[in-house]
Scaffold this active site. Structure first.
Site, PDB file in Angstrom:
ATOM      1  N   ASP A   1       0.856  -1.190   0.000  1.00  0.00           N
ATOM      2  CA  ASP A   1       0.000   0.000   0.000  1.00  0.00           C
ATOM      3  C   ASP A   1       0.886   1.233   0.000  1.00  0.00           C
ATOM      4  O   ASP A   1       1.986   1.214   0.567  1.00  0.00           O
ATOM      5  CB  ASP A   1      -0.909   0.008   1.227  1.00  0.00           C
ATOM      6  CG  ASP A   1      -2.011  -1.040   1.136  1.00  0.00           C
ATOM      7  OD1 ASP A   1      -2.361  -1.434   0.019  1.00  0.00           O
ATOM      8  OD2 ASP A   1      -2.512  -1.462   2.203  1.00  0.00           O
TER       9      ASP A   1
ATOM     10  N   ASP B   1      -7.109  -1.536  -4.399  1.00  0.00           N
ATOM     11  CA  ASP B   1      -8.189  -1.200  -3.474  1.00  0.00           C
ATOM     12  C   ASP B   1      -9.141  -0.192  -4.106  1.00  0.00           C
ATOM     13  O   ASP B   1     -10.369  -0.303  -3.978  1.00  0.00           O
ATOM     14  CB  ASP B   1      -7.628  -0.617  -2.179  1.00  0.00           C
ATOM     15  CG  ASP B   1      -6.767  -1.620  -1.415  1.00  0.00           C
ATOM     16  OD1 ASP B   1      -7.013  -2.835  -1.559  1.00  0.00           O
ATOM     17  OD2 ASP B   1      -5.865  -1.186  -0.683  1.00  0.00           O
TER      18      ASP B   1
END
Length: 201
Positions: free
Chosen positions: A160, A174
């Site tokens: 991330d 995401d």
């Protein structure tokens, strides 16, 4: 002889003529109903996989760049401290939730991919093709991390790097999953089914 043939008729001439005329007519009658459906279905499936491939490649490329250039370095500020790029490894689900259930999330992602692949056979709607493509590309992106990244197969931590202020850090996969999910909710509220039909409750 000619008179007898006129009265009795030659056995094969009427049938042959009938066969020659009726079959093309029958095919022409069926063609308008069936012919457009197959190309339309193929186009929608093509859109689904094209969106999925683009979403997957963007996610994969961004993660490779982040790991190579940003991991173990100071975060990069994009909009002051409101939006930064900061590489982290996330063992949980989207936005960092449920880090203790990595294997479960891996199984769920694989199941989502299988369901979308099966649903593609009935796909006739362009908005649904885009929505499912986003879901598929996002699921594949994070599933790739689960399989190939440390600490192990099906337990890998997702990369991330998008870090808004006062919000969880996430990635492009995401984002694709969330956008696809929102679009599916909107389509469902409007009564549009994946096969292109519209229903009203």
């Amino acid at each position: 002889m000619a008179e007898a043939e006129r009265i009795i008729g030659t056995p094969d001439t009427p049938d042959a003529a009938g066969d020659g005329q009726e079959r093309p007519d029958a095919e022409q009658e069926r063609a308008p109903e069936q012919a457009p459906e197959r190309p339309r279905a193929k186009r929608r499936v093509a859109v689904l996989f094209a969106v999925a491939v683009v979403a997957y490649l963007l996610d994969l490329g961004s993660k490779m760049l982040v790991v190579a250039k940003l991991e173990h370095h100071e975060p990069i500020e994009i909009v002051g401290d409101w939006l930064r790029l900061a590489a982290i490894r996330n063992a949980g689900a989207a936005f960092g939730f449920g880090e203790a259930f990595t294997i479960i999330f891996t199984v769920i992602a694989a199941a989502v991919i299988v369901v979308i692949a099966r649903l593609a056979r009935k796909l006739r709607s362009l908005p649904w093709a885009i929505a499912l493509g986003l879901l598929l590309g996002g699921a594949l992106g994070n599933l790739t991390d689960r399989i190939f990244r440390a600490p192990g197969v099906f337990e890998g931590a997702v990369v991330d790097f998008i870090a808004p202020k006062h919000f969880a850090v996430f990635n492009l996969a995401d984002s694709a999953i969330v956008c696809g999910g929102i679009l599916i909710v909107i389509l469902s509220f409007r009564g549009l089914d994946p096969d292109g039909t519209v229903h009203k409750d």
